[in-house]
Write a protein that holds these residues in place. Structure first.
Motif, mmCIF file in Angstrom:
data_model
loop_
_atom_site.group_PDB
_atom_site.id
_atom_site.type_symbol
_atom_site.label_atom_id
_atom_site.label_comp_id
_atom_site.label_asym_id
_atom_site.label_seq_id
_atom_site.Cartn_x
_atom_site.Cartn_y
_atom_site.Cartn_z
ATOM 1 N N UNK A 170 100.134 8.331 -8.879
ATOM 2 C CA UNK A 170 99.063 9.292 -8.712
ATOM 3 C C UNK A 170 98.398 9.372 -9.850
ATOM 4 N N UNK A 171 97.175 10.178 -9.599
ATOM 5 C CA UNK A 171 96.292 10.544 -10.835
ATOM 6 C C UNK A 171 95.217 11.591 -10.379
ATOM 7 N N UNK B 231 88.682 3.887 -13.553
ATOM 8 C CA UNK B 231 89.475 4.852 -12.906
ATOM 9 C C UNK B 231 89.703 6.078 -13.382
ATOM 10 N N UNK B 232 89.260 6.269 -14.702
ATOM 11 C CA UNK B 232 88.808 7.429 -15.345
ATOM 12 C C UNK B 232 87.767 8.355 -14.656
ATOM 13 N N UNK B 233 88.018 9.185 -13.929
ATOM 14 C CA UNK B 233 86.971 9.927 -13.278
ATOM 15 C C UNK B 233 86.526 9.527 -12.040
ATOM 16 N N UNK B 234 87.127 8.411 -11.327
ATOM 17 C CA UNK B 234 86.791 8.166 -9.948
ATOM 18 C C UNK B 234 87.216 9.184 -9.037
ATOM 19 N N UNK C 164 103.083 17.341 -7.155
ATOM 20 C CA UNK C 164 103.297 17.135 -5.556
ATOM 21 C C UNK C 164 102.990 15.692 -5.154
ATOM 22 N N UNK C 165 103.930 15.068 -4.848
ATOM 23 C CA UNK C 165 103.810 13.679 -4.583
ATOM 24 C C UNK C 165 103.560 13.231 -3.121
ATOM 25 N N UNK D 159 94.054 8.795 -6.067
ATOM 26 C CA UNK D 159 93.522 10.027 -6.379
ATOM 27 C C UNK D 159 94.222 11.349 -5.823
ATOM 28 N N UNK D 160 94.809 12.275 -6.602
ATOM 29 C CA UNK D 160 95.355 13.497 -6.212
ATOM 30 C C UNK D 160 94.180 14.495 -6.422
#
Lengths: 148, 148
Positions: free
Chosen positions: B115-116, A134-137, B17-18, B145-146
Motif C-alpha cells: 500500500x501507499x 508513484x510519488x503522488x499518483x 488498515x490493510x 493507493x490507500x
C-alpha cells in the motif's frame, strides 16, 4: 463484484525497449477485462537546455520536431499492435510524471503501468520516472522491472 | 504461455488498515493462479532512538516485545483469512525496504504488492516505504493507493 481495474494507462517511453511492459499490460487487460490506454510524454529539450543557459537555435527546434514525428510514428505502430482507437492514445509534452498524473486523474484511470530499471550511479540519487509517478499518483501504479 | 505472476509477496504494515491491499492481492492471486506470501517488517525502535543518543532502558525492550507479540497475533489472523501456510508468512525485523528486497530476491518472487499513501508534508521529502521498495526491487512492484 466488479474487478479492481477497469481502466488502465500504459505509460511507454519510446527511447526504451517496451516489449516487456506491453506484454504485461496486455495480460492485465485480458485478465481484468479492462479498457487500455497508451501514453508517451516527450520532455521538451528546452527544459534541459534552459537550466544550462544555452542559447536557443534552429537546431533545437528541428530536433524537437524530429522527435515529435518519430513519437507519432511509434505511437501509431503501437496503437495498431494493441488494437486501440485514437481516443486511447495520448501523445503529450512536458514533465513525464506531471503529465501522467494529470491524465490519470482527469480521465479517472485506476491503474498506471510503466517500466522501471534497476538504479545505479546518478539515477540512484535522482530517482526514476517510475518513482516520480508513484510519488503522488492518484491511483495504483504497477512498475514492471526491466532487465538492464 | 505461463502467466507473468506465479509467486506474489503481499507486504502489509500492521499499523495501517490493510483491507484494500489484501482485497487487491486476493484478486490478483485468483486471476493469475499465483502462490501468495505475506510479509510484515517490524522496524527495531533502536533504529529511531540510537540516532537521537537516547539511552536504552527496559521500557524500550518491553515496548519492542509487545509490538512483536501484537504482530504475531495479526499475522496469524491474516494467515487464516487468506488460507496460507506458515511457510507463506514472513515476520521480519529491520529496515522494511531492505528486508522486503532481500526476501523477494532470495525466494524469487515476481511481484511485490503493497500500500501507499498520498504524500504530504515531511513524507513528501522523505518518500514512502513504497518508493523505497520500488527503488531497487529485483521484481515488479504494485503500489495500491490507500485513501487518506
Amino acid at each position: 463484484m466488479a474487478k479492481r481495474y477497469q481502466k488502465m494507462l500504459l505509460a511507454v517511453d519510446f527511447h526504451e525497449d517496451n516489449a516487456e511492459v506491453i506484454a504485461a499490460a496486455r495480460e492485465l487487460r485480458e485478465l481484468y477485462g479492462a479498457e487500455l490506454h497508451l501514453v508517451h510524454v516527450n520532455e521538451p529539450l528546452g527544459m534541459a537546455y534552459a537550466a544550462d543557459g544555452v542559447s536557443w537555435g534552429d537546431q533545437v527546434y528541428a530536433l524537437e520536431a524530429s522527435i515529435r514525428k518519430e513519437s507519432e510514428k511509434k505511437m501509431n505502430e503501437l496503437k495498431a499492435e494493441l488494437g486501440l482507437t485514437d481516443d486511447q492514445c495520448h501523445l503529450l509534452e512536458g514533465r513525464p510524471s506531471s503529465q501522467i498524473h494529470e491524465l490519470a486523474e482527469q480521465s479517472r484511470f485506476d491503474l498506471i503501468v510503466l517500466g522501471t530499471h534497476g538504479q545505479h550511479g546518478l539515477q540512484l540519487l535522482l530517482g526514476s520516472t517510475a518513482n516520480s509517478v508513484l510519488h503522488g499518483a492518484s491511483c495504483d501504479v504497477l512498475a514492471i522491472r526491466l532487465r538492464d
